[in-house]
Design a protein around this motif. Structure first.
Motif, PDB file in Angstrom:
ATOM      1  N   LYS A 172       0.847  -1.188   0.000  1.00 15.69           N
ATOM      2  CA  LYS A 172       0.000   0.000   0.000  1.00 15.69           C
ATOM      3  C   LYS A 172       0.882   1.237   0.000  1.00 15.69           C
ATOM      4  O   LYS A 172       1.896   1.282   0.710  1.00 15.69           O
ATOM      5  CB  LYS A 172      -0.896   0.010   1.238  1.00 15.69           C
ATOM      6  CG  LYS A 172      -1.839   1.218   1.262  1.00 15.69           C
ATOM      7  CD  LYS A 172      -2.813   1.161   2.429  1.00 15.69           C
ATOM      8  CE  LYS A 172      -3.823   2.297   2.331  1.00 15.69           C
ATOM      9  NZ  LYS A 172      -4.832   2.227   3.411  1.00 15.69           N
ATOM     10  N   HIS A 173       0.487   2.253  -0.772  1.00 17.68           N
ATOM     11  CA  HIS A 173       1.239   3.507  -0.845  1.00 17.68           C
ATOM     12  C   HIS A 173       0.217   4.621  -0.868  1.00 17.68           C
ATOM     13  O   HIS A 173      -0.606   4.695  -1.776  1.00 17.68           O
ATOM     14  CB  HIS A 173       2.090   3.519  -2.131  1.00 17.68           C
ATOM     15  CG  HIS A 173       2.794   4.819  -2.373  1.00 17.68           C
ATOM     16  ND1 HIS A 173       2.916   5.367  -3.623  1.00 17.68           N
ATOM     17  CD2 HIS A 173       3.411   5.666  -1.532  1.00 17.68           C
ATOM     18  CE1 HIS A 173       3.593   6.504  -3.546  1.00 17.68           C
ATOM     19  NE2 HIS A 173       3.894   6.718  -2.286  1.00 17.68           N
TER      20      HIS A 173
ATOM     21  N   VAL B 132       7.934   3.000  -6.329  1.00 17.34           N
ATOM     22  CA  VAL B 132       7.031   4.143  -6.150  1.00 17.34           C
ATOM     23  C   VAL B 132       7.870   5.346  -5.729  1.00 17.34           C
ATOM     24  O   VAL B 132       8.903   5.206  -5.075  1.00 17.34           O
ATOM     25  CB  VAL B 132       5.940   3.877  -5.078  1.00 17.34           C
ATOM     26  CG1 VAL B 132       4.973   2.803  -5.541  1.00 17.34           C
ATOM     27  CG2 VAL B 132       6.565   3.507  -3.743  1.00 17.34           C
TER      28      VAL B 132
ATOM     29  N   LEU C  65       8.533   8.529  -3.525  1.00 18.96           N
ATOM     30  CA  LEU C  65       8.198   8.874  -2.142  1.00 18.96           C
ATOM     31  C   LEU C  65       8.451  10.348  -1.890  1.00 18.96           C
ATOM     32  O   LEU C  65       9.478  10.888  -2.284  1.00 18.96           O
ATOM     33  CB  LEU C  65       9.046   8.039  -1.173  1.00 18.96           C
ATOM     34  CG  LEU C  65       8.814   6.528  -1.227  1.00 18.96           C
ATOM     35  CD1 LEU C  65       9.789   5.825  -0.282  1.00 18.96           C
ATOM     36  CD2 LEU C  65       7.371   6.182  -0.873  1.00 18.96           C
TER      37      LEU C  65
ATOM     38  N   ASP D 279       4.089  10.625   2.682  1.00 11.22           N
ATOM     39  CA  ASP D 279       3.723   9.329   2.110  1.00 11.22           C
ATOM     40  C   ASP D 279       3.930   8.216   3.134  1.00 11.22           C
ATOM     41  O   ASP D 279       4.922   8.207   3.872  1.00 11.22           O
ATOM     42  CB  ASP D 279       4.614   8.998   0.903  1.00 11.22           C
ATOM     43  CG  ASP D 279       4.130   9.626  -0.392  1.00 11.22           C
ATOM     44  OD1 ASP D 279       3.131  10.357  -0.369  1.00 11.22           O
ATOM     45  OD2 ASP D 279       4.779   9.395  -1.430  1.00 11.22           O
TER      46      ASP D 279
ATOM     47  N   ILE E 230       4.000   3.901   3.345  1.00 14.10           N
ATOM     48  CA  ILE E 230       3.946   2.642   2.601  1.00 14.10           C
ATOM     49  C   ILE E 230       3.936   1.484   3.583  1.00 14.10           C
ATOM     50  O   ILE E 230       4.531   1.546   4.670  1.00 14.10           O
ATOM     51  CB  ILE E 230       5.081   2.463   1.563  1.00 14.10           C
ATOM     52  CG1 ILE E 230       6.467   2.553   2.182  1.00 14.10           C
ATOM     53  CG2 ILE E 230       4.961   3.463   0.440  1.00 14.10           C
ATOM     54  CD1 ILE E 230       7.579   2.248   1.169  1.00 14.10           C
TER      55      ILE E 230
ATOM     56  N   HIS F  94      12.350  -5.317  -0.031  1.00 14.49           N
ATOM     57  CA  HIS F  94      12.098  -3.866  -0.075  1.00 14.49           C
ATOM     58  C   HIS F  94      13.370  -3.089   0.195  1.00 14.49           C
ATOM     59  O   HIS F  94      14.278  -3.559   0.882  1.00 14.49           O
ATOM     60  CB  HIS F  94      11.025  -3.478   0.949  1.00 14.49           C
ATOM     61  CG  HIS F  94      11.401  -3.812   2.357  1.00 14.49           C
ATOM     62  ND1 HIS F  94      11.219  -5.071   2.876  1.00 14.49           N
ATOM     63  CD2 HIS F  94      11.948  -3.071   3.352  1.00 14.49           C
ATOM     64  CE1 HIS F  94      11.635  -5.085   4.129  1.00 14.49           C
ATOM     65  NE2 HIS F  94      12.095  -3.893   4.444  1.00 14.49           N
TER      66      HIS F  94
END
Lengths: 104, 104
Positions: A2-3, B77, B79, B83, B85, B93
């Motif tokens: 999720k972002h 993504v 950032l 934000d 995540i 990650h």
């Protein structure tokens, strides 16, 4: 993964539990699959406060912006940006905003 | 209650696990009695990165400042401050800093 940007999350009022001038944004919860920890941002207007309450789970707060008072187990501490506080399970706690505050 | 400003916590280098230009400050851990969640602040210099790894516990990140790339399960993504995540357990990650970044 999720972002999400926190401002894209709908704020929820928390007035019904003793909070005042406060909204909460639930960013990451068990609905996202997070088994252990909910990430929320609490936004308090000047003079606002989170509920004064306790619960069986612990809280870990980090002050993103603003200034206020953290009251934990009847002890008060001044809070400023960059401060972290740990609230153990079942301990009474609340946050009162001297300036508008955001806390994660 | 533990109450600490994050800059008062000694930063630890994390270079030995593939991280680069990165330090971590452990603010709230099991040593403080927190049973479920460690609160840390990761500070990355421009061009730095957190380790590219996975582990059995989940991560929840919130970007305090700066800009970078989050790579989770080979998806990237962008950032920016504010934000959040969520990285599920056992998912690869890392975070790469385009600008100096701080992430909680």
């Amino acid at each position: 993964m999720k972002h999400i940007h926190y401002l894209d999350q709908e704020p929820e009022k928390t007035e019904n539990d003793g909070a005042k001038k406060a909204v909460i944004r639930h960013l990451i919860t068990e609905k996202d699959g997070a088994p252990n920890f909910n990430m929320r941002v609490v936004s308090l207007e000047q003079g606002g406060n989170s509920p004064n309450h306790s619960h069986p789970w612990e809280h870990e707060f980090f002050v993103l912006s603003g200034r206020g008072i953290g009251e934990v187990d009847q002890r008060e501490v001044e809070l400023k940006p960059g401060d972290a506080i740990y609230v153990p399970p079942n301990i009474q706690h609340c946050i009162r905003a001297i300036e508008a505050m955001e806390v994660i």
